[in-house]
Design an enzyme around this catalytic site. Structure first.
Site, mmCIF file in Angstrom:
data_model
loop_
_atom_site.group_PDB
_atom_site.id
_atom_site.type_symbol
_atom_site.label_atom_id
_atom_site.label_comp_id
_atom_site.label_asym_id
_atom_site.label_seq_id
_atom_site.Cartn_x
_atom_site.Cartn_y
_atom_site.Cartn_z
ATOM 1 N N TYR A 1 -0.848 43.002 37.602
ATOM 2 C CA TYR A 1 -1.739 41.838 37.647
ATOM 3 C C TYR A 1 -2.586 41.813 38.928
ATOM 4 O O TYR A 1 -3.551 41.072 39.028
ATOM 5 C CB TYR A 1 -0.947 40.518 37.543
ATOM 6 C CG TYR A 1 -0.276 40.306 36.200
ATOM 7 C CD1 TYR A 1 -0.651 41.034 35.083
ATOM 8 C CD2 TYR A 1 0.736 39.367 36.049
ATOM 9 C CE1 TYR A 1 -0.041 40.860 33.857
ATOM 10 C CE2 TYR A 1 1.354 39.173 34.815
ATOM 11 C CZ TYR A 1 0.968 39.922 33.724
ATOM 12 O OH TYR A 1 1.567 39.737 32.506
ATOM 13 N N LYS B 1 10.150 50.978 32.916
ATOM 14 C CA LYS B 1 9.896 52.015 31.917
ATOM 15 C C LYS B 1 9.845 53.350 32.651
ATOM 16 O O LYS B 1 8.805 54.026 32.701
ATOM 17 C CB LYS B 1 8.577 51.724 31.187
ATOM 18 C CG LYS B 1 8.647 50.529 30.248
ATOM 19 C CD LYS B 1 9.320 50.844 28.924
ATOM 20 C CE LYS B 1 8.472 51.756 28.076
ATOM 21 N NZ LYS B 1 9.206 52.184 26.852
ATOM 22 N N ASP C 1 11.758 47.797 27.126
ATOM 23 C CA ASP C 1 11.661 47.559 25.676
ATOM 24 C C ASP C 1 13.051 47.381 25.074
ATOM 25 O O ASP C 1 13.259 46.535 24.188
ATOM 26 C CB ASP C 1 10.867 48.678 24.969
ATOM 27 C CG ASP C 1 11.349 50.076 25.348
ATOM 28 O OD1 ASP C 1 12.033 50.229 26.375
ATOM 29 O OD2 ASP C 1 11.038 51.030 24.609
ATOM 30 N N ASP D 1 7.121 38.698 32.981
ATOM 31 C CA ASP D 1 6.337 37.682 32.284
ATOM 32 C C ASP D 1 6.818 37.583 30.841
ATOM 33 O O ASP D 1 7.086 36.494 30.307
ATOM 34 C CB ASP D 1 4.857 38.118 32.342
ATOM 35 C CG ASP D 1 3.901 37.004 31.982
ATOM 36 O OD1 ASP D 1 4.364 35.925 31.604
ATOM 37 O OD2 ASP D 1 2.677 37.235 32.062
ATOM 38 N N ASP E 1 9.777 34.722 29.135
ATOM 39 C CA ASP E 1 9.382 33.833 28.036
ATOM 40 C C ASP E 1 10.299 34.040 26.831
ATOM 41 O O ASP E 1 10.677 33.087 26.158
ATOM 42 C CB ASP E 1 7.933 34.105 27.610
ATOM 43 C CG ASP E 1 6.950 33.264 28.409
ATOM 44 O OD1 ASP E 1 7.393 32.516 29.302
ATOM 45 O OD2 ASP E 1 5.734 33.356 28.157
#
Ligand code: NAD
Length: 370
Positions: free
Chosen positions: A143, A194, A227, A251, A255
């Protein structure tokens, strides 16, 4: 009486002032019943600051936020300010606070109260008693990385670019928050990246492992691809204690974990900075939800997320774990009694207002405190 503890309260916009009013009653209760004095100062942030000062937060408010022990924020934003340019919007006030206080670790607990287990999209047995903590790196990663932007290529195609970038220090400081938290919980950290396809993920994994081996050997450390973590969160969420991950994966995973617990009106959060010479971290506590303009001014908002955010301040800034437990138990008790604001309403429960929820929680606090 112990030394004063200072809090800057920023109620903000929409339901912010309504939920903060109830949180302030809990703060007041603590002051009266637990021999601890909170020095409270209240100020403006968000749309209300734009209306009063023409900007979403003033330098003076940012300075106060830097000086107090902790900041407690309600919510900012609303339709009144939706058409302002991006850099003048209410949310900029909050972003400026996070940036200038250098709050790099975002803590989002996902706790499922038994009384609300049926509100989850998962089966009761998977979520009942769930208590996990997601630590998301908040000031680095894709970001913020450069180069970034959208460019036009010689053949006329357009290309969008963002850069995932992390340094040793950025990884170590957020991982150490996760290890410290785990020591006070069930002593397990799952670090997610990852590393199978990203060099920044390889570095993340290596640095977390190194820090563990140097300073936190007593804490169980597990590495998991992000993942797979997303799948495991819906398959068997109770396997986790503390999850630490980067800004982007955090993020998404935070959530996802939040939704396992039912409602936005129940979810607190904390954002922490680096420790100073005395070991104290700058801190901002706030509910995860926004200003809910659709129900603002109706005395209908759920104040529990904000009250639980204060409980996090008790635990992580003021080192008052017993009092934090007390507030969390009081929240559990009002839910067990069947009291519900609209957002968590269930068949057979009693629908109550923001104020009545606050009254009931205070009564539960007094009863629990004996
Ligand atoms: P929101 O979280 O404000 O509301 C989403 C839905 O959840 C609404 O239906 C709302 O009524 C409900 N809800 C949220 N909190 C609740 C509570 N405590 N009790 C009962 N119901 C609750 O998200 P949104 O509608 O996307 O955004 C509204 C405004 O809030 C926007 O201006 C947005 O930019 C801002 N916002 C601010 C923050 C923040 O201050 N940290 C976070 C998210 C959104």
């Amino acid at each position: 009486m112990p030394a004063n503890k200072s809090l800057l309260v920023l109620p903000g916009d929409g339901i912010g002032p309504e939920v903060m009013r109830e949180a302030k009653r809990v703060i007041d209760w603590m002051g009266k019943k637990r021999a601890v004095r909170f020095e409270l100062e209240e100020d403006l942030c968000g749309g209300c600051a734009i209306d009063a000062h023409g900007m979403p937060i003033t330098d003076d408010t940012v300075k106060k936020a830097q000086q107090v022990d902790a900041v407690l924020l309600g919510a900012v934003g609303g339709p009144k300010w939706d058409n302002l340019p991006f850099d003048q919007k209410p949310e900029r006030g909050l972003l400026r606070l996070r940036k200038e206080m250098d709050l790099f670790a975002n803590l989002r607990p996902a706790v499922c109260f038994p009384a609300l287990a049926d509100a989850s999209s998962l089966k009761r047995e998977l979520v009942e008693g769930l208590d996990i903590m997601i630590v998301r790196e908040l000031t680095g990663g894709v970001y913020f990385g450069t180069p970034r932007g959208i460019e036009t290529l010689p053949d006329g195609q357009r290309r969008g670019i963002n850069t995932q970038v992390y340094t040793t220090n950025e990884i170590r400081r957020v991982a150490s928050v996760a290890f410290e938290l785990a020591r006070k919980r069930r002593n397990k950290v799952t670090s997610c990246e990852k590393a199978n396809v990203m060099e920044s993920g390889v570095l993340w994994r290596e640095e977390v492992q190194k820090l563990h081996d140097e300073q936190y050997k007593d804490v169980e450390l597990q590495h998991m691809y992000a993942d797979n973590a997303a799948m495991q969160l819906v398959r068997n969420p109770k396997q986790f204690d503390v999850i630490v991950t980067d800004n982007l994966f955090g993020d998404i995973l935070s959530d996802e974990a939040a939704m396992l617990t039912g409602s936005l009106g129940m979810l607190p959060s904390a954002s922490l900075g680096a420790p100073d010479a005395t070991g104290k971290r700058k801190a901002l506590y706030e509910p995860v939800h926004g200003s809910a303009p659709d129900i603002a001014g109706q005395n209908a908002a759920n104040p529990i997320a904000t009250i639980l955010s204060f409980a996090m301040a008790l635990r992580y800034t003021f080192d008052m774990p017993d009092e934090a437990d007390l507030v969390e138990k009081a929240a559990k008790e009002v839910l067990d009694k069947g009291l519900r604001t609209g957002d968590i309403m269930q068949k057979g429960a009693a629908k109550v207002s923001t104020t009545v929820m606050g009254d009931s929680l205070l009564m539960a606090l007094s009863k629990l405190a004996g």
